[in-house]
Design an enzyme around this catalytic site. Structure first.
Site, PDB file in Angstrom:
ATOM      1  N   GLU A 136       6.945  79.293  58.315  1.00 32.90           N
ATOM      2  CA  GLU A 136       8.351  79.300  57.904  1.00 32.90           C
ATOM      3  C   GLU A 136       8.543  80.074  56.613  1.00 32.90           C
ATOM      4  O   GLU A 136       9.510  80.820  56.449  1.00 32.90           O
ATOM      5  CB  GLU A 136       8.868  77.859  57.730  1.00 32.90           C
ATOM      6  CG  GLU A 136       8.869  77.026  58.998  1.00 32.90           C
ATOM      7  CD  GLU A 136       9.912  77.462  60.027  1.00 32.90           C
ATOM      8  OE1 GLU A 136      10.734  78.328  59.707  1.00 32.90           O
ATOM      9  OE2 GLU A 136       9.880  76.930  61.155  1.00 32.90           O
ATOM     10  N   ASP A 276       6.320  81.229  70.804  1.00 36.17           N
ATOM     11  CA  ASP A 276       7.278  82.329  70.989  1.00 36.17           C
ATOM     12  C   ASP A 276       6.997  83.611  70.198  1.00 36.17           C
ATOM     13  O   ASP A 276       6.799  84.690  70.754  1.00 36.17           O
ATOM     14  CB  ASP A 276       8.712  81.835  70.725  1.00 36.17           C
ATOM     15  CG  ASP A 276       8.864  81.002  69.450  1.00 36.17           C
ATOM     16  OD1 ASP A 276       7.866  80.853  68.709  1.00 36.17           O
ATOM     17  OD2 ASP A 276       9.972  80.499  69.187  1.00 36.17           O
ATOM     18  N   GLU A 369      18.567  71.799  72.895  1.00 32.97           N
ATOM     19  CA  GLU A 369      17.203  72.136  72.481  1.00 32.97           C
ATOM     20  C   GLU A 369      16.231  72.098  73.659  1.00 32.97           C
ATOM     21  O   GLU A 369      15.352  72.935  73.778  1.00 32.97           O
ATOM     22  CB  GLU A 369      16.750  71.147  71.391  1.00 32.97           C
ATOM     23  CG  GLU A 369      15.406  71.460  70.760  1.00 32.97           C
ATOM     24  CD  GLU A 369      15.432  72.712  69.877  1.00 32.97           C
ATOM     25  OE1 GLU A 369      16.494  73.352  69.771  1.00 32.97           O
ATOM     26  OE2 GLU A 369      14.392  73.045  69.304  1.00 32.97           O
ATOM     27  N   GLU A 390      18.938  82.455  69.275  1.00 28.15           N
ATOM     28  CA  GLU A 390      18.202  83.190  70.320  1.00 28.15           C
ATOM     29  C   GLU A 390      19.081  83.781  71.415  1.00 28.15           C
ATOM     30  O   GLU A 390      18.833  84.897  71.883  1.00 28.15           O
ATOM     31  CB  GLU A 390      17.101  82.306  70.919  1.00 28.15           C
ATOM     32  CG  GLU A 390      15.886  82.095  70.014  1.00 28.15           C
ATOM     33  CD  GLU A 390      16.120  81.123  68.860  1.00 28.15           C
ATOM     34  OE1 GLU A 390      17.176  80.436  68.864  1.00 28.15           O
ATOM     35  OE2 GLU A 390      15.279  81.035  67.954  1.00 28.15           O
ATOM     36  N   THR A 473      11.095  88.051  63.409  1.00 27.87           N
ATOM     37  CA  THR A 473      11.536  86.905  64.203  1.00 27.87           C
ATOM     38  C   THR A 473      12.645  86.121  63.503  1.00 27.87           C
ATOM     39  O   THR A 473      13.332  85.314  64.112  1.00 27.87           O
ATOM     40  CB  THR A 473      10.343  85.980  64.548  1.00 27.87           C
ATOM     41  OG1 THR A 473      10.770  85.038  65.533  1.00 27.87           O
ATOM     42  CG2 THR A 473       9.824  85.239  63.322  1.00 27.87           C
TER      43      THR A 473
HETATM   44  C1  DMJ Z   1      13.966  81.064  63.554  1.00 26.20           C
HETATM   45  O1  DMJ Z   1      13.533  80.522  62.370  1.00 26.20           O
HETATM   46  C2  DMJ Z   1      12.988  82.078  64.058  1.00 26.20           C
HETATM   47  O2  DMJ Z   1      13.626  82.830  65.028  1.00 26.20           O
HETATM   48  C3  DMJ Z   1      11.749  81.466  64.618  1.00 26.20           C
HETATM   49  O3  DMJ Z   1      10.871  82.403  65.209  1.00 26.20           O
HETATM   50  C4  DMJ Z   1      12.038  80.406  65.632  1.00 26.20           C
HETATM   51  N1  DMJ Z   1      13.424  80.142  65.731  1.00 26.20           N
HETATM   52  C5  DMJ Z   1      14.179  79.947  64.550  1.00 26.20           C
HETATM   53  C6  DMJ Z   1      15.632  79.809  64.846  1.00 26.20           C
HETATM   54  O4  DMJ Z   1      15.900  79.171  66.027  1.00 26.20           O
END
Ligand code: DMJ
Length: 572
Positions: A136, A276, A369, A390, A473
């Site tokens: 994170e 993911d 979710e 997403e 991401t």
């Molecule tokens: C984000 O923090 C990033 O996209 C992460 O890879 C997973 N998803 C969250 C938001 O949903």
């Protein structure tokens, strides 16, 4: 001129104007043009409602609590479901401001960007006794800083002359150095948690996820290229290679692994939570750094996903050792997958999955979710929607690839739902339960770095005009620079067009999902093959079914119609 003439002229002018107006009304291009302007404004207002409220009630703390109009210092809470080891004297790192920087520029607000950068330069310190999640912290903080730095120094001169002195890069490098001790394990796989001041804590958990250890390469790689210090990229690449070496013979990975022993803990995995961005970073690292190694890993991993996880437009989870399906669940995070498929040219598959996510969004008003595909019902506890990006992200990519105005409508429906269900006086609140639309007092920082950004880019992509970017991401753009390329990926050179086509379609060779027989649930080897089999004759004409191939999207054998064309599906 007589009165009569005047009237005739007025009438003629009126008719001309009416005709032009009518024409523009019925012209689909101008209809979409007007829709884009309208929607762009709607999204801009949304972003500023979230941003201004954060700045008013929460800054310089991490995130806004929009219902109580207060703040949460949540950096140490991210991924920390049991809320362990929360710091006592931590007053936030302006997380939402860092996450907003690139969005501010995309919205054209250079002044606020510059203001944010100066505040961070003067006030931000990572010398804090806070245990944070490596993944994170990397995607949100390091990625936010590195991206903003690159945007600050690019040729568009976003700063008033000479005022930027690489302060964001200095901060990023300091943070990067504080993250490095996490990689000091026998396997090179990093610990999931690290204290920014004291390093890895005694008795720290050795369990980490595939995404946590396998998606650090964009931010760490960029940091190395910018600072000239290879340590960051080396550590991330070593971890990625190690993780890849732990794959099963089916090229599948699990979801969690022990960083000391290198043994898998959770063997089941899919394309959602905990995994993911591992897939995402393989292909994006290939684009950003042009290293063939990333492409090779991605290609094998992608084929395995299509083969073992895909069920029509859906993706379930499977055991990495057997390939057998484990959980039949749709998760909100999986909705990024069609966007990734666009990047590799697998548009038809992307479109069909995206449509299913849209249906679920429309059914509930937002994406839950977790949704149980086998029972067609919401997961009993994971009914929330924390303003995730997403679906908007995939919608943006699909619109870029197809220019199909339907995606603009999807974006509109997402924007309208967000405004209808989650907008409150103090910002945007997460949904606690999609069946009741009861809200939660939390505005996640990714709402500003991703959700609003992708929606805005759907309606105004002028930011992307003279520069190619890879979006991390967390939605932070990193410019694709030729100086960073090991070798410019062939897909980006126009010289060898045949090769480009071959490369793009390599991913479009749909892979038949591994079928499991309903009784023994054993893998039926017969069905495990690439299923895009071309017609034998190139003109799609045929004499018998044998002349027709297998459809790439449905994996069904095509049949020959009475008129002699391939194309009707014979349901096997
Ligand atoms: C984000 O923090 C990033 O996209 C992460 O890879 C997973 N998803 C969250 C938001 O949903």
């Amino acid at each position: 001129m007589s009165n009569h003439h005047w009237r005739t002229w007025v009438l003629i002018i009126f008719v001309i104007f009416a005709a032009i107006f009518n024409l523009s009304q019925s012209d689909p291009d101008s209809h979409h043009f007007r829709k884009k302007i309208l929607m762009k404004e709607k999204v801009r207002r949304m972003f500023y409602h979230a941003y201004d409220n954060y700045m008013k009630y929460a800054f310089p703390h991490d995130e806004l609590k929009p219902l109580t109009k207060t703040f949460t210092d949540s950096l140490s809470e991210l991924g920390n479901l049991r809320l362990e080891h929360l710091p006592q004297n931590y007053n936030g790192s302006a997380l939402t401001l860092i996450e907003s920087l690139s969005s501010l520029l995309i919205l054209g607000n250079n002044t606020e960007f510059e203001r944010g950068v100066s505040w961070l330069s003067e006030n931000l310190s990572f010398d804090v006794d806070a245990r944070v999640n490596l993944f994170e912290c990397n995607i949100r903080v390091l990625g936010g800083l590195v991206s903003a730095h690159m945007l600050a120094i690019d040729s568009r001169n976003r700063f008033s002359q000479g005022t930027y002195k690489n302060e964001l890069l200095i901060l990023a490098e300091d943070l990067g150095r504080r993250l490095l001790p996490a990689f000091g394990t026998p396997t090179g796989l990093p610990y999931a948690w690290i204290n920014l001041k004291y390093g890895v804590m005694a008795n720290e958990t050795t369990e980490t996820s595939t995404s946590c250890s396998g998606s650090l390469i964009l931010e760490m790689g960029a940091l190395s290229r910018l600072t000239g210090d290879p340590q960051f990229e080396d550590a991330a690449l070593r971890a990625l290679r190690k993780l890849w070496s732990l794959r099963s013979s089916m090229n599948l990975l699990g979801t969690t692994v022990d960083v000391v022993s290198g043994k898998w803990i959770e063997y089941s995995s899919g394309i959602g939570a905990g995994v993911d961005s591992f897939y995402e970073y393989l292909v994006k690292a290939y684009i950003l750094f042009g290293k063939e190694e990333y492409w090779r890993m991605f290609q094998s991993a992608y084929v395995a996903v299509q083969k073992y996880f895909r069920h029509g437009p859906w993706y379930h989870e499977a055991d990495m050792r057997t390939g057998h399906a484990t959980y039949w669940q749709l998760t909100s995070l999986q909705a990024f997958w069609p966007g990734l498929q666009v990047l590799v040219g697998d548009i038809a598959a992307a479109n069909s999955s995206h449509r299913e996510f849209v249906k679920v969004w429309e059914r509930f008003g937002v994406l839950p979710e977790r949704y149980l595909l086998d029972h067609q019902m919401l997961h009993p506890t994971e009914k929330y929607y924390p303003l995730r990006p997403e679906l908007a992200e995939s919608t943006f990519y699909l619109y870029q690839a197809t220019k199909d105005p339907w995606y603009l409508e999807v974006g509109e429906s997402i924007t309208d739902s967000l405004n209808l269900y989650t907008k409150v006086d103090g910002g945007f609140a997460s949904v606690r339960d999609v069946s009741t639309m009861v809200l939660e007092d939390h505005q996640h920082s990714f709402f500003l770095s991703e959700t609003c950004k992708y929606l805005y880019l759907l309606y105004d992509d002028s930011f992307l005009v003279d520069q190619n970017y890879v979006f991390t991401t967390e939605g932070h753009p990193l410019p694709v620079l030729s100086a960073w390329q090991d070798r410019l990926p062939e897909v980006y050179t126009s010289a060898n067009y045949t090769f480009i086509q071959r490369r793009a379609s390599a991913m479009s060779l749909q892979i038949c999902p591994a079928m499991t027989s309903s009784t023994s649930r054993e893998v039926d080897e017969k069905h495990e093959s690439a299923c895009h089999i071309c017609d034998t004759r190139r003109d799609h004409r045929c004499l018998t079914d044998e002349d027709c191939g297998v459809d790439a999207t449905t994996c069904r054998r095509r049949s020959c119609s009475i008129a002699g064309f391939c194309g009707l599906w014979l349901y096997l």
